[in-house]
Design an enzyme around this catalytic site. Structure first.
Site, PDB file in Angstrom:
ATOM      1  N   LYS A 180       0.848  -1.196   0.000  1.00  0.00           N
ATOM      2  CA  LYS A 180       0.000   0.000   0.000  1.00  0.00           C
ATOM      3  C   LYS A 180       0.886   1.250   0.000  1.00  0.00           C
ATOM      4  O   LYS A 180       1.544   1.560   0.982  1.00  0.00           O
ATOM      5  CB  LYS A 180      -0.893   0.057   1.239  1.00  0.00           C
ATOM      6  N   GLU A 203      10.151   2.130  10.134  1.00  0.00           N
ATOM      7  CA  GLU A 203      11.144   3.191   9.882  1.00  0.00           C
ATOM      8  C   GLU A 203      10.405   4.516   9.992  1.00  0.00           C
ATOM      9  O   GLU A 203       9.551   4.831   9.164  1.00  0.00           O
ATOM     10  CB  GLU A 203      11.771   3.005   8.504  1.00  0.00           C
ATOM     11  N   CYS A 250      13.618  11.734   5.569  1.00  0.00           N
ATOM     12  CA  CYS A 250      13.562  11.324   6.973  1.00  0.00           C
ATOM     13  C   CYS A 250      14.901  11.549   7.654  1.00  0.00           C
ATOM     14  O   CYS A 250      14.965  11.800   8.847  1.00  0.00           O
ATOM     15  CB  CYS A 250      13.160   9.867   7.076  1.00  0.00           C
ATOM     16  N   GLU A 275       9.588  16.863  14.759  1.00  0.00           N
ATOM     17  CA  GLU A 275       9.907  16.711  13.339  1.00  0.00           C
ATOM     18  C   GLU A 275       9.026  17.669  12.533  1.00  0.00           C
ATOM     19  O   GLU A 275       7.811  17.677  12.687  1.00  0.00           O
ATOM     20  CB  GLU A 275       9.656  15.272  12.883  1.00  0.00           C
TER      21      GLU A 275
HETATM   22  P1  NAD Z   1       2.358   8.713   7.308  1.00  0.00           P
HETATM   23  O1  NAD Z   1       2.677   8.029   8.586  1.00  0.00           O
HETATM   24  O2  NAD Z   1       1.272   9.696   7.297  1.00  0.00           O
HETATM   25  O3  NAD Z   1       1.995   7.647   6.190  1.00  0.00           O
HETATM   26  C1  NAD Z   1       2.893   6.631   5.763  1.00  0.00           C
HETATM   27  C2  NAD Z   1       2.098   5.506   5.128  1.00  0.00           C
HETATM   28  O4  NAD Z   1       1.386   4.821   6.148  1.00  0.00           O
HETATM   29  C3  NAD Z   1       1.045   5.948   4.117  1.00  0.00           C
HETATM   30  O5  NAD Z   1       0.951   4.970   3.103  1.00  0.00           O
HETATM   31  C4  NAD Z   1      -0.217   5.968   4.964  1.00  0.00           C
HETATM   32  O6  NAD Z   1      -1.381   5.830   4.211  1.00  0.00           O
HETATM   33  C5  NAD Z   1       0.018   4.758   5.854  1.00  0.00           C
HETATM   34  N1  NAD Z   1      -0.659   4.726   7.142  1.00  0.00           N
HETATM   35  C6  NAD Z   1      -0.818   5.746   8.025  1.00  0.00           C
HETATM   36  N2  NAD Z   1      -1.465   5.310   9.115  1.00  0.00           N
HETATM   37  C7  NAD Z   1      -1.709   3.986   8.936  1.00  0.00           C
HETATM   38  C8  NAD Z   1      -2.351   2.969   9.713  1.00  0.00           C
HETATM   39  N3  NAD Z   1      -2.864   3.241  10.896  1.00  0.00           N
HETATM   40  N4  NAD Z   1      -2.417   1.721   9.204  1.00  0.00           N
HETATM   41  C9  NAD Z   1      -1.888   1.429   7.999  1.00  0.00           C
HETATM   42  N5  NAD Z   1      -1.294   2.347   7.215  1.00  0.00           N
HETATM   43  C10 NAD Z   1      -1.192   3.608   7.678  1.00  0.00           C
HETATM   44  O7  NAD Z   1       3.734   9.368   6.802  1.00  0.00           O
HETATM   45  P2  NAD Z   1       3.980  10.284   5.506  1.00  0.00           P
HETATM   46  O8  NAD Z   1       3.437  11.646   5.778  1.00  0.00           O
HETATM   47  O9  NAD Z   1       3.540   9.566   4.284  1.00  0.00           O
HETATM   48  O10 NAD Z   1       5.576  10.339   5.460  1.00  0.00           O
HETATM   49  C11 NAD Z   1       6.338  11.226   6.210  1.00  0.00           C
HETATM   50  C12 NAD Z   1       6.912  10.551   7.439  1.00  0.00           C
HETATM   51  O11 NAD Z   1       7.658   9.414   7.041  1.00  0.00           O
HETATM   52  C13 NAD Z   1       7.880  11.407   8.213  1.00  0.00           C
HETATM   53  O12 NAD Z   1       7.614  11.280   9.593  1.00  0.00           O
HETATM   54  C14 NAD Z   1       9.237  10.820   7.885  1.00  0.00           C
HETATM   55  O13 NAD Z   1      10.226  11.007   8.863  1.00  0.00           O
HETATM   56  C15 NAD Z   1       8.898   9.391   7.720  1.00  0.00           C
HETATM   57  N6  NAD Z   1       9.891   8.710   6.918  1.00  0.00           N
HETATM   58  C16 NAD Z   1      10.749   7.860   7.541  1.00  0.00           C
HETATM   59  C17 NAD Z   1      11.733   7.213   6.804  1.00  0.00           C
HETATM   60  C18 NAD Z   1      12.688   6.256   7.468  1.00  0.00           C
HETATM   61  O14 NAD Z   1      13.305   5.472   6.762  1.00  0.00           O
HETATM   62  N7  NAD Z   1      12.841   6.286   8.781  1.00  0.00           N
HETATM   63  C19 NAD Z   1      11.840   7.426   5.425  1.00  0.00           C
HETATM   64  C20 NAD Z   1      10.946   8.306   4.826  1.00  0.00           C
HETATM   65  C21 NAD Z   1       9.962   8.934   5.583  1.00  0.00           C
END
Ligand code: NAD
Length: 497
Positions: free
Chosen positions: A190, A264, A298, A398
């Site tokens: 997804k 992550e 990130c 963040e």
């Molecule tokens: P997000 O948490 O809003 O969403 C990430 C993904 O998870 C999306 O596909 C979303 O639809 C899904 N999702 C959210 N809640 C869910 C749930 N309860 N059940 C199942 N799926 C769910 O994050 P974002 O805004 O897309 O991305 C930004 C964040 O990602 C930042 O916090 C960034 O630091 C982090 N990030 C971390 C890394 C890493 O490797 N540590 C890399 C890139 C981004």
């Protein structure tokens, strides 16, 4: 705004906007709700890149069932055959790199050259795991009985759910899907609804490569609609998630002990600038690490802990560099700062800039840009804050945007204490010429990735990646060989004659 909405409605009515579908059990299928989610170009919000199904929980359950049904045959498929599919999918990405890069820029906003790098890096990731997965084996253990062999075998887990964010919409899915598939797992994938097209293309690459039905399933939709259906069923044996700490922790808490998780999550990555640093290099690390990808990495630098003795000189050089950055669409050559990826990101970043103005001193930027070339997108000029102290929200939370917080430090010990005073521990860097400090930093810093005279951003395909503290689950790393471990379990076999 009204005009924009009218243009969008007219384009949909005239069917000019391409509709993409889910891929479940070997078929491209519509979502069950009949509702669609627009994929909006952040550089020009009147441009809808495509629309994707707002899938239902039933759609998601079907994807999980398809993956479960495909597992028995896929785990027995020879690893060489699985590797062939990875290599062919890589070839498809490479052959279409220009087109897919343009799509990635259009849906996510990043500069075209970075988008192309990401497509090619994803292809490389597939090729890496095609090779590495073929020599990933168990061990044989010496023991006393000459009529017995004791060894371990690594076997796949079963159905794994892969959930990814919008900032690296193809390379993050690639580094999860490739090790999952090569080790014999089946996948429900997804992507983020804010940039689903690149993940769709990755899925298409596997379909073109002949992946058997049910082995890889692509489902688009809102987390609230499909999230629980792909994470909580016990048949889902592992979840690899990249995204926000809040969402990752929520998923981690919601699953049972038989579901393995790899989360992550967020970061608040520090760069320490020592008084002996090459200041031009240190400025380069701050600008590239903190502002490239418009701060939406990130591992992006968001705190700069700078020694008092060099703070004024460093700040002057930093502001001069930031002033020269070119802000514009990722499609234009030579653009340094592209739009924020979504309306939500714009709102969040502007909110933190206002918080920062109340807490600290804004030295430069932080404007929501208006005027020709900017009106139709989510553009913000990079913000540099000075006089930032540990308790401030802009030092702790963040932001995920082009915002740098300058924090004064008086010694290496002071810098380490402040750098470690964070709930996150994803990536950290130091700029210094002193080998003793380099060594000490690698030991003292609470961070999964440690950079010395290098940007906090950037990691190799073949080296492990992951954070400490609330930046990752304390379980498995991804990338490199470590990435394969997550997707396999060990059986210990005692074989007599
Ligand atoms: P997000 O948490 O809003 O969403 C990430 C993904 O998870 C999306 O596909 C979303 O639809 C899904 N999702 C959210 N809640 C869910 C749930 N309860 N059940 C199942 N799926 C769910 O994050 P974002 O805004 O897309 O991305 C930004 C964040 O990602 C930042 O916090 C960034 O630091 C982090 N990030 C971390 C890394 C890493 O490797 N540590 C890399 C890139 C981004």
């Amino acid at each position: 705004m009204a005009e924009m909405m009218a243009t969008r409605a007219a384009a949909i009515a005239a069917d000019k906007i391409e509709a993409f579908r889910n891929y479940i059990d070997g078929e491209w299928v519509d979502g069950g709700s009949g509702e669609w989610l627009d994929n909006v170009n952040p550089a020009d919000t009147s441009d809808i890149v495509g629309r994707f199904p707002a899938s239902t929980a039933e759609d998601a359950e079907r994807a999980v069932r398809a993956a479960a049904a495909a597992f028995a045959a896929w785990r027995k498929t020879p690893v060489t055959a699985r590797a062939k599919i990875l290599n062919q999918a890589a070839g498809y990405l490479e052959a279409n790199a220009e087109r897919f890069a343009a799509e990635l820029t259009r849906e996510q906003g990043k500069a075209l050259n970075l988008a192309k790098d990401e497509i090619l890096r994803s292809a490389q990731t597939l090729r890496f795991y095609a090779v590495e997965g073929q020599s990933f084996t168990g061990e044989i253990f010496p023991q006393d009985d000459a009529n017995m062999t004791v060894y371990t075998e690594r076997e796949p887990l079963g159905v794994v759910s892969i959930i990814t964010p919008w900032n690296f919409p193809v390379s993050i899915p690639a580094r999860k899907i490739a090790p999952a598939l090569i080790t014999g797992n089946t996948v429900v994938f997804k992507p983020s609804s804010d940039a689903p097209l690149s993940g769709y293309r990755l899925t298409e690459a596997f379909v073109q490569a002949g992946i058997p039905k049910g082995v890889l399933n692509f489902i688009s939709g809102r987390a609230g609609d499909v999230g629980a259906a792909i994470t909580t069923p016990p048949v889902v044996r592992a979840i690899s998630f990249t995204g926000s700490t809040a969402a990752g922790e929520q998923i981690h808490r919601s699953v049972g002990i038989t579901t393995r998780t790899q989360m992550e999550l967020g970061g608040k990555n520090p760069l320490i600038v020592m008084d002996d640093a090459d200041l031009d290099q240190a400025v380069d690390l701050a600008v590239k690490g903190g502002l490239s990808l418009t701060g939406q990495a990130c591992t992006g630098t968001s705190r700069v802990l700078v020694m008092r003795e060099v703070k004024a000189a460093f700040t002057d050089k930093l502001i001069a560099r930031v002033k020269a950055l070119k802000i514009g669409s990722g499609m234009a050559a030579g653009t340094d700062i592209t739009p924020l990826a979504t309306a939500r990101q714009l709102e969040t970043v502007l909110r933190y800039i206002e918080i920062g103005k109340r807490e600290a001193r804004l030295l430069y930027g932080g404007e929501h840009l208006r005027g020709p070339g900017y009106d139709s997108g989510y553009y913000v000029s990079p913000a540099i804050f000075s006089d930032v102290t540990q308790e401030m929200r802009i030092a702790r939370e963040e932001i995920f945007g082009p915002v740098l917080a300058l924090i004064e430090v008086t010694s290496y010990e002071d810098a380490i204490r402040k750098a470690n005073d964070s709930e996150y521990g994803l990536s950290a860097a130091i700029a210094t010429r002193n080998p003793k400090l380099m060594h000490a930093f690698a030991r003292d810093i609470e961070s999964g990735t440690v950079k010395i005279n290098r940007t906090t951003t950037g990691n190799l395909i073949n080296a492990p990646f992951g954070g400490l503290k609330r930046s990752s689950t304390s379980t498995f790393r991804e990338s490199g060989r470590a990435g394969l471990e997550f997707y396999t379990q060990i059986k210990t076999i005692y074989r007599g004659v």
